[in-house]
Design an enzyme around this catalytic site. Structure first.
Site, PDB file in Angstrom:
ATOM      1  N   TYR A   1     -26.259 -49.258 -18.402  1.00  0.00           N
ATOM      2  CA  TYR A   1     -27.286 -50.250 -17.546  1.00  0.00           C
ATOM      3  C   TYR A   1     -26.656 -50.504 -16.096  1.00  0.00           C
ATOM      4  O   TYR A   1     -26.540 -51.760 -15.793  1.00  0.00           O
ATOM      5  CB  TYR A   1     -27.472 -51.375 -18.134  1.00  0.00           C
ATOM      6  CG  TYR A   1     -28.760 -52.077 -17.838  1.00  0.00           C
ATOM      7  CD1 TYR A   1     -29.870 -51.426 -17.252  1.00  0.00           C
ATOM      8  CD2 TYR A   1     -28.870 -53.447 -17.979  1.00  0.00           C
ATOM      9  CE1 TYR A   1     -31.078 -52.260 -16.576  1.00  0.00           C
ATOM     10  CE2 TYR A   1     -30.158 -54.282 -17.756  1.00  0.00           C
ATOM     11  CZ  TYR A   1     -31.168 -53.654 -16.989  1.00  0.00           C
ATOM     12  OH  TYR A   1     -32.073 -54.471 -16.656  1.00  0.00           O
ATOM     13  N   SER A   2     -26.296 -49.497 -15.430  1.00  0.00           N
ATOM     14  CA  SER A   2     -26.144 -49.587 -13.973  1.00  0.00           C
ATOM     15  C   SER A   2     -26.238 -48.492 -13.357  1.00  0.00           C
ATOM     16  O   SER A   2     -26.751 -47.167 -13.859  1.00  0.00           O
ATOM     17  CB  SER A   2     -24.624 -49.779 -13.882  1.00  0.00           C
ATOM     18  OG  SER A   2     -23.778 -49.007 -14.658  1.00  0.00           O
TER      19      SER A   2
ATOM     20  N   ASP B   1     -12.241 -53.958 -18.482  1.00  0.00           N
ATOM     21  CA  ASP B   1     -13.757 -53.859 -18.159  1.00  0.00           C
ATOM     22  C   ASP B   1     -14.332 -55.335 -18.345  1.00  0.00           C
ATOM     23  O   ASP B   1     -14.763 -55.679 -19.336  1.00  0.00           O
ATOM     24  CB  ASP B   1     -14.506 -52.693 -18.947  1.00  0.00           C
ATOM     25  CG  ASP B   1     -15.599 -52.581 -18.209  1.00  0.00           C
ATOM     26  OD1 ASP B   1     -16.168 -53.181 -17.415  1.00  0.00           O
ATOM     27  OD2 ASP B   1     -16.378 -51.448 -18.814  1.00  0.00           O
TER      28      ASP B   1
ATOM     29  N   GLY C   1     -20.624 -54.040 -21.040  1.00  0.00           N
ATOM     30  CA  GLY C   1     -22.006 -53.600 -21.415  1.00  0.00           C
ATOM     31  C   GLY C   1     -21.722 -53.156 -22.710  1.00  0.00           C
ATOM     32  O   GLY C   1     -21.046 -53.731 -23.578  1.00  0.00           O
ATOM     33  N   TRP C   2     -22.493 -52.068 -23.035  1.00  0.00           N
ATOM     34  CA  TRP C   2     -22.273 -51.263 -24.378  1.00  0.00           C
ATOM     35  C   TRP C   2     -21.184 -50.544 -24.742  1.00  0.00           C
ATOM     36  O   TRP C   2     -21.099 -49.622 -25.703  1.00  0.00           O
ATOM     37  CB  TRP C   2     -23.637 -50.950 -24.741  1.00  0.00           C
ATOM     38  CG  TRP C   2     -24.561 -51.407 -24.864  1.00  0.00           C
ATOM     39  CD1 TRP C   2     -25.203 -52.092 -26.283  1.00  0.00           C
ATOM     40  CD2 TRP C   2     -25.700 -51.861 -23.957  1.00  0.00           C
ATOM     41  NE1 TRP C   2     -26.249 -52.945 -25.808  1.00  0.00           N
ATOM     42  CE2 TRP C   2     -26.684 -52.809 -24.540  1.00  0.00           C
ATOM     43  CE3 TRP C   2     -25.824 -51.641 -22.622  1.00  0.00           C
ATOM     44  CZ2 TRP C   2     -27.930 -53.338 -23.893  1.00  0.00           C
ATOM     45  CZ3 TRP C   2     -27.071 -52.172 -21.846  1.00  0.00           C
ATOM     46  CH2 TRP C   2     -27.977 -53.135 -22.578  1.00  0.00           C
TER      47      TRP C   2
ATOM     48  N   LEU D   1     -20.846 -61.140 -22.098  1.00  0.00           N
ATOM     49  CA  LEU D   1     -21.216 -62.543 -22.598  1.00  0.00           C
ATOM     50  C   LEU D   1     -22.335 -62.315 -23.547  1.00  0.00           C
ATOM     51  O   LEU D   1     -23.042 -63.292 -23.953  1.00  0.00           O
ATOM     52  CB  LEU D   1     -21.607 -63.444 -21.459  1.00  0.00           C
ATOM     53  CG  LEU D   1     -20.613 -64.200 -20.639  1.00  0.00           C
ATOM     54  CD1 LEU D   1     -21.083 -64.980 -19.523  1.00  0.00           C
ATOM     55  CD2 LEU D   1     -19.843 -65.120 -21.694  1.00  0.00           C
TER      56      LEU D   1
ATOM     57  N   CYS E   1     -37.480 -52.633  -7.723  1.00  0.00           N
ATOM     58  CA  CYS E   1     -35.970 -52.231  -7.439  1.00  0.00           C
ATOM     59  C   CYS E   1     -35.624 -51.000  -6.999  1.00  0.00           C
ATOM     60  O   CYS E   1     -35.085 -50.953  -5.792  1.00  0.00           O
ATOM     61  CB  CYS E   1     -35.111 -52.857  -8.566  1.00  0.00           C
ATOM     62  SG  CYS E   1     -35.151 -54.475  -9.169  1.00  0.00           S
TER      63      CYS E   1
END
Length: 392
Positions: free
Chosen positions: A133-134, A170, A174-175, A195, A358
């Site tokens: 997700y980046s 890292d 993320g995942w 988090l 975006c």
């Protein structure tokens, strides 16, 4: 009602770019530009003039979510055309104090949960199979989203100049795709922190599926607690996480990285940047990324110098992010039947607006995406040229 119309007409009268039609709630129509309209903005009811004065994007964004404002035509094309003219928009940051609260340690976890814990099943519908997700990295026009995300991961790992046995942290993992690939390709040992409860759960599942328990671990942890980790790393990477830190905490972020990065260690920071320091967009902060702030390149470079970090490389991937977002938007719409069974129409319109807006933001240079490569202190073992970043 004439006041609300006048506000919109005055806002758009000097717009440049493709022509478009505005249809007002009472049937009146007006043409913006002097040629055939390429899309139509439909205002089904007046926008509150006070809201318009506070924030153009928040007023129109909420109206779009509520179907009081609609767009006939390609959503991305329309938003891209409109955002060419963002200098005409209103932003009264002092009038929106609740949106621009400081991001405390407790609040950071809440903010992350509000976005990233919507559900792994939701994100899996429109992200690629790496669950990245980046911003991706498109080497050529034929690259699909998975190709671009794997390209991005390998591009970052090459920049880190990893070798077998190195340790990698890292921050905002993320995942877990980057660390998993780093372990497979370079046989490094890694730790990821996040988090997000959902990301933590999925990354642990992936570690077990890939039988990487002896190489990787993920921790549900705030970056502010890194000094308590009692570990040091040869390299640190952070992808798309700095935007959640908040301007007041940038020094804390660098201090936390320094507490776990070995002397001469390598640090890659991948994040969205703004040209000038700003509190951020009100609509995005209220509905998409609570507490989010976009750093500028200059303030991060300045802070890095104060912490004895040397800048080796800076790369701008702005248009890569536009392409990534349009792939996400396409995947989102291709799975709209499933999404409609999970979420209401307001949520769906919000996400469609977010993804397209975006993409338009990056296309128009309102934001950039930078990767900065640092060393903590002096490191004379890095290759003399950048060729190593591009060799297969």
């Amino acid at each position: 009602m004439d006041i609300e119309k006048s506000l919109i007409k005055n806002l758009t009268k000097n717009f440049e770019g493709p022509s478009f039609q505005i249809k007002f709630w009472d049937g009146e129509e007006t043409l913006v530009g002097g040629s055939t309209p390429t899309f139509t903005l439909k205002l089904n009811k007046p926008l509150n003039k006070k809201d318009m004065a506070l924030s153009t994007t928040l007023a129109f964004g909420e109206a779009y979510m509520d179907k009081n404002f609609e767009i006939d035509g390609d959503l991305y094309f329309a938003l891209n055309s409109i955002l060419q003219n963002i200098t005409h928009f209103n932003f009264d940051f002092k009038g929106l104090p609740k949106i621009f609260h400081k991001s405390s340690k407790t609040k950071q976890k809440e903010n992350i949960a509000s976005h990233y814990d919507i559900g792994n099943d939701f994100y899996s519908l429109w992200l690629d199979k790496t669950m990245s997700y980046s911003c991706g990295y498109f080497k050529n026009e034929k690259d699909n989203l998975y190709d671009a995300q794997m390209n991005k991961i390998h591009h970052i790992l090459k920049k880190l100049n990893l070798k077998e046995g190195d340790t990698l942290l890292d921050i905002g993992c993320g995942w877990g795709a980057l660390l998993i690939e780093a372990t497979k390709k370079y046989k490094v040992k890694g730790v990821g922190i996040t988090l997000s409860e959902e990301q933590f759960k999925k990354f642990n599942e992936r570690i077990e599926e890939e039988h990487l328990e002896n190489f990787l671990e993920v921790k549900l942890m705030n970056y502010l607690d890194l000094p308590k980790l009692d570990k040091t790393f040869d390299a640190v990477v952070s992808v798309g996480m700095l935007e959640h830190v908040g301007r007041d905490h940038y020094p804390d972020f660098f201090n936390s990285v320094s507490s776990v990065l070995k002397d001469s260690g390598i640090f890659l920071l991948h994040y969205i940047t703004s040209l000038i320091e700003s509190p951020g967009d009100p609509w995005l902060k209220k509905y998409i990324f609570p507490g989010g702030v976009i750093p500028t390149l200059r303030e991060i470079i300045s802070l890095s110098a104060e912490n004895n970090y040397h800048v080796l490389d800076v790369e701008n991937l702005r248009l890569h992010y536009k392409n990534t977002l349009l792939h996400w938007y396409s995947n989102f719409n291709n799975n709209i039947d499933i999404i409609e069974n999970k979420f209401d129409e307001r949520f769906i319109r919000m996400w469609q607006l977010y993804l397209c807006a975006c993409a338009a933001v990056f296309n128009n240079g309102i934001c950039d995406l930078h990767q900065i490569l640092f060393t903590k202190g002096i490191n004379n073992s890095i290759p003399l040229t950048r060729d190593y970043m591009y060799k297969d």
